[in-house]
Write a protein that holds these residues in place. Structure first.
Motif, PDB file in Angstrom:
ATOM      1  N   ASN A  89       4.020   7.080   4.284  1.00  0.00           N
ATOM      2  CA  ASN A  89       3.566   6.694   2.936  1.00  0.00           C
ATOM      3  C   ASN A  89       2.328   7.492   2.536  1.00  0.00           C
ATOM      4  O   ASN A  89       2.213   7.932   1.390  1.00  0.00           O
ATOM      5  CB  ASN A  89       3.211   5.200   2.884  1.00  0.00           C
ATOM      6  CG  ASN A  89       4.430   4.329   2.636  1.00  0.00           C
ATOM      7  OD1 ASN A  89       5.525   4.838   2.409  1.00  0.00           O
ATOM      8  ND2 ASN A  89       4.259   3.031   2.691  1.00  0.00           N
TER       9      ASN A  89
ATOM     10  N   TYR B 107       2.774   9.451  -0.825  1.00  0.00           N
ATOM     11  CA  TYR B 107       2.075   9.007  -2.040  1.00  0.00           C
ATOM     12  C   TYR B 107       0.694   9.622  -2.191  1.00  0.00           C
ATOM     13  O   TYR B 107       0.128   9.607  -3.277  1.00  0.00           O
ATOM     14  CB  TYR B 107       1.990   7.476  -2.085  1.00  0.00           C
ATOM     15  CG  TYR B 107       3.354   6.840  -2.085  1.00  0.00           C
ATOM     16  CD1 TYR B 107       4.202   6.981  -3.175  1.00  0.00           C
ATOM     17  CD2 TYR B 107       3.823   6.141  -0.975  1.00  0.00           C
ATOM     18  CE1 TYR B 107       5.466   6.417  -3.176  1.00  0.00           C
ATOM     19  CE2 TYR B 107       5.087   5.578  -0.960  1.00  0.00           C
ATOM     20  CZ  TYR B 107       5.907   5.724  -2.063  1.00  0.00           C
ATOM     21  OH  TYR B 107       7.166   5.180  -2.049  1.00  0.00           O
TER      22      TYR B 107
ATOM     23  N   ASP C 269      -5.636   8.146   3.549  1.00  0.00           N
ATOM     24  CA  ASP C 269      -5.277   9.387   2.848  1.00  0.00           C
ATOM     25  C   ASP C 269      -6.347   9.691   1.815  1.00  0.00           C
ATOM     26  O   ASP C 269      -7.186   8.849   1.506  1.00  0.00           O
ATOM     27  CB  ASP C 269      -3.874   9.285   2.220  1.00  0.00           C
ATOM     28  CG  ASP C 269      -3.790   8.221   1.149  1.00  0.00           C
ATOM     29  OD1 ASP C 269      -4.482   8.336   0.134  1.00  0.00           O
ATOM     30  OD2 ASP C 269      -2.998   7.265   1.323  1.00  0.00           O
TER      31      ASP C 269
ATOM     32  N   VAL D  23       4.641   0.450  -6.938  1.00  0.00           N
ATOM     33  CA  VAL D  23       3.684   0.715  -8.009  1.00  0.00           C
ATOM     34  C   VAL D  23       4.408   1.474  -9.123  1.00  0.00           C
ATOM     35  O   VAL D  23       4.273   1.169 -10.297  1.00  0.00           O
ATOM     36  CB  VAL D  23       2.492   1.530  -7.466  1.00  0.00           C
ATOM     37  CG1 VAL D  23       1.549   1.946  -8.593  1.00  0.00           C
ATOM     38  CG2 VAL D  23       1.750   0.712  -6.410  1.00  0.00           C
TER      39      VAL D  23
ATOM     40  N   SER E 160       8.846   6.147  -6.441  1.00  0.00           N
ATOM     41  CA  SER E 160       9.228   5.696  -5.104  1.00  0.00           C
ATOM     42  C   SER E 160      10.682   6.094  -4.807  1.00  0.00           C
ATOM     43  O   SER E 160      10.997   6.606  -3.733  1.00  0.00           O
ATOM     44  CB  SER E 160       9.066   4.184  -4.996  1.00  0.00           C
ATOM     45  OG  SER E 160       9.880   3.679  -3.987  1.00  0.00           O
TER      46      SER E 160
ATOM     47  N   GLY F 110      12.044   6.222  -1.241  1.00  0.00           N
ATOM     48  CA  GLY F 110      11.561   4.916  -0.790  1.00  0.00           C
ATOM     49  C   GLY F 110      12.550   3.804  -1.090  1.00  0.00           C
ATOM     50  O   GLY F 110      13.330   3.888  -2.036  1.00  0.00           O
ATOM     51  N   THR F 111      12.499   2.749  -0.262  1.00  0.00           N
ATOM     52  CA  THR F 111      13.390   1.602  -0.481  1.00  0.00           C
ATOM     53  C   THR F 111      12.612   0.408  -1.016  1.00  0.00           C
ATOM     54  O   THR F 111      13.202  -0.594  -1.410  1.00  0.00           O
ATOM     55  CB  THR F 111      14.045   1.166   0.851  1.00  0.00           C
ATOM     56  OG1 THR F 111      12.991   0.796   1.756  1.00  0.00           O
ATOM     57  CG2 THR F 111      14.883   2.262   1.459  1.00  0.00           C
ATOM     58  N   GLY F 112      11.285   0.486  -0.997  1.00  0.00           N
ATOM     59  CA  GLY F 112      10.469  -0.652  -1.433  1.00  0.00           C
ATOM     60  C   GLY F 112      10.340  -1.722  -0.354  1.00  0.00           C
ATOM     61  O   GLY F 112       9.818  -2.801  -0.605  1.00  0.00           O
TER      62      GLY F 112
ATOM     63  N   LEU G 140       6.510  -1.561   3.470  1.00  0.00           N
ATOM     64  CA  LEU G 140       5.304  -2.344   3.767  1.00  0.00           C
ATOM     65  C   LEU G 140       5.649  -3.801   4.102  1.00  0.00           C
ATOM     66  O   LEU G 140       4.913  -4.454   4.838  1.00  0.00           O
ATOM     67  CB  LEU G 140       4.309  -2.270   2.605  1.00  0.00           C
ATOM     68  CG  LEU G 140       3.633  -0.905   2.420  1.00  0.00           C
ATOM     69  CD1 LEU G 140       2.710  -0.922   1.207  1.00  0.00           C
ATOM     70  CD2 LEU G 140       2.845  -0.503   3.662  1.00  0.00           C
TER      71      LEU G 140
HETATM   72  P1  ADP Z   1       8.565   2.515  -0.552  1.00  0.00           P
HETATM   73  O1  ADP Z   1       9.812   2.473   0.224  1.00  0.00           O
HETATM   74  O2  ADP Z   1       8.757   2.488  -2.034  1.00  0.00           O
HETATM   75  O3  ADP Z   1       7.642   3.609  -0.096  1.00  0.00           O
HETATM   76  P2  ADP Z   1       6.674   0.619   0.580  1.00  0.00           P
HETATM   77  O4  ADP Z   1       6.871  -0.845   0.782  1.00  0.00           O
HETATM   78  O5  ADP Z   1       6.452   1.446   1.793  1.00  0.00           O
HETATM   79  O6  ADP Z   1       7.907   1.089  -0.273  1.00  0.00           O
HETATM   80  O7  ADP Z   1       5.433   0.809  -0.390  1.00  0.00           O
HETATM   81  C1  ADP Z   1       5.355   0.036  -1.577  1.00  0.00           C
HETATM   82  C2  ADP Z   1       4.650   0.820  -2.665  1.00  0.00           C
HETATM   83  O8  ADP Z   1       3.265   0.964  -2.330  1.00  0.00           O
HETATM   84  C3  ADP Z   1       5.167   2.243  -2.835  1.00  0.00           C
HETATM   85  O9  ADP Z   1       6.271   2.265  -3.707  1.00  0.00           O
HETATM   86  C4  ADP Z   1       3.962   2.957  -3.425  1.00  0.00           C
HETATM   87  O10 ADP Z   1       3.963   2.771  -4.826  1.00  0.00           O
HETATM   88  C5  ADP Z   1       2.767   2.178  -2.841  1.00  0.00           C
HETATM   89  N1  ADP Z   1       2.106   2.886  -1.703  1.00  0.00           N
HETATM   90  C6  ADP Z   1       2.340   2.708  -0.388  1.00  0.00           C
HETATM   91  N2  ADP Z   1       1.528   3.478   0.365  1.00  0.00           N
HETATM   92  C7  ADP Z   1       0.754   4.171  -0.493  1.00  0.00           C
HETATM   93  C8  ADP Z   1      -0.290   5.151  -0.348  1.00  0.00           C
HETATM   94  N3  ADP Z   1      -0.699   5.577   0.858  1.00  0.00           N
HETATM   95  N4  ADP Z   1      -0.869   5.652  -1.489  1.00  0.00           N
HETATM   96  C9  ADP Z   1      -0.469   5.232  -2.709  1.00  0.00           C
HETATM   97  N5  ADP Z   1       0.517   4.312  -2.917  1.00  0.00           N
HETATM   98  C10 ADP Z   1       1.121   3.785  -1.829  1.00  0.00           C
END
Ligand code: ADP
Length: 266
Positions: free
Chosen positions: A162, A166, A197, A217, A222, A227-229, A232
């Motif tokens: 991530n 991102y 980061d 976000v 994503s 990304g799958t959302g 996290l």
């Molecule tokens: P995804 O599969 O969309 O990456 P995550 O659950 O890993 O889903 O992350 C959820 C959201 O959090 C992402 O879609 C992104 O918008 C935001 N995000 C995660 N990590 C970061 C990061 N290091 N910097 C900025 N935004 C981030």
């Protein structure tokens, strides 16, 4: 609040009457609403690539039937869409597995310094492609935690991927490991792993919801990044399962920091 009303006719000794009781089912209702939302989200996430696949199959059977150049291009897009579905299904399986094993505590001794080193080596080529410098800051002694190696690998892989995805190109991603003699919440020794980061950061309003399933976000970005959302949400469940906690700090000037705190091995 939601109540369920129970009524019945009762006879106790000489007394006869109607008994009415109220049961608070707010919690049950909330769980069933969450289940409905989850099914709706999964259906939507699967339908998007499926619709694209069906559209391209139709085009290949019709207008592009005798056009090898278009066929080549459409097959490439179909592969991307099929991979998206594949990632979604494996993330759903991971999530369901960690949720169902929530009560079993992982207990093998894992050296986090070695684990993070191995993850950084395997992510190296992806970082290089994005011109992202990967930095590891760790003490020379092993940092041991009781854990499940595959699950902890998934936690730090998700966070580092991530940070690269991102945080954007031409930046530095730092993974810092610190041994803590005593963590107040753990009431004992702990280990802190920070994944930082230097990207554009995340607006404060999004921080409390980032670990919700399918919360993004910027959905379009994503999806474009593959990304799958669910990344996290999986991280949070695994960290909870290890009796740890996840903290997210972010600011537009300094980028984002994802901190995982785990109990150290006694
Ligand atoms: P995804 O599969 O969309 O990456 P995550 O659950 O890993 O889903 O992350 C959820 C959201 O959090 C992402 O879609 C992104 O918008 C935001 N995000 C995660 N990590 C970061 C990061 N290091 N910097 C900025 N935004 C981030």
């Amino acid at each position: 609040m939601t109540y369920q009303v129970h009524c019945g006719y009762v006879e106790i000794a000489d007394a006869k009457g109607v008994l009415v009781s109220f049961e608070d089912i707010t919690h049950v209702e909330a769980i069933s609403q969450m289940r409905r939302d989850f099914v709706a989200n999964v259906s939507h996430e699967l339908r998007t690539p499926l619709t694209a696949l069906m559209g391209f199959i139709e085009t290949l059977q019709g207008p592009a039937k005798n056009d090898p150049v278009a066929q080549e291009r459409f097959l490439g897009i179909m592969m991307t869409e099929a991979s998206r579905m594949n990632r979604l299904v494996s993330d759903l399986l991971s999530l369901s597995q960690v949720e169902s094993e929530e009560r079993i505590r992982p207990s093998l001794s894992i050296d986090l310094t070695l684990l993070i080193g191995s993850i950084l080596r395997s992510i190296g080529p992806v970082a290089e492609k994005a011109r992202v410098a990967l930095v590891k800051e760790a003490p020379s002694d092993p940092i041991l935690v009781p854990g499940d190696e595959d699950q902890l690998r998934q936690v730090f892989t998700n966070l580092i991927e991530n940070a690269i995805k991102y945080g954007g190109n031409d930046q530095t991603v730092t993974v810092k490991l610190t041994q803590m003699e005593r963590d107040p919440a753990l009431r004992g020794p702990g280990v802190r792993v920070e994944v930082c980061d230097t990207g554009p950061g995340i607006d404060q309003v999004h921080l409390p919801r980032l670990t919700e399933r399918f919360y993004r976000v910027d959905s379009h970005r994503s999806r474009e990044m593959g990304g799958t959302g669910l990344g996290l949400a999986i991280v949070k469940h695994i960290v909870n399962r290890h009796r740890g906690r996840l903290k997210i700090d972010s600011s537009p000037e300094e980028g984002s920091r994802f901190t995982v705190i785990l109990p150290a091995l006694d």
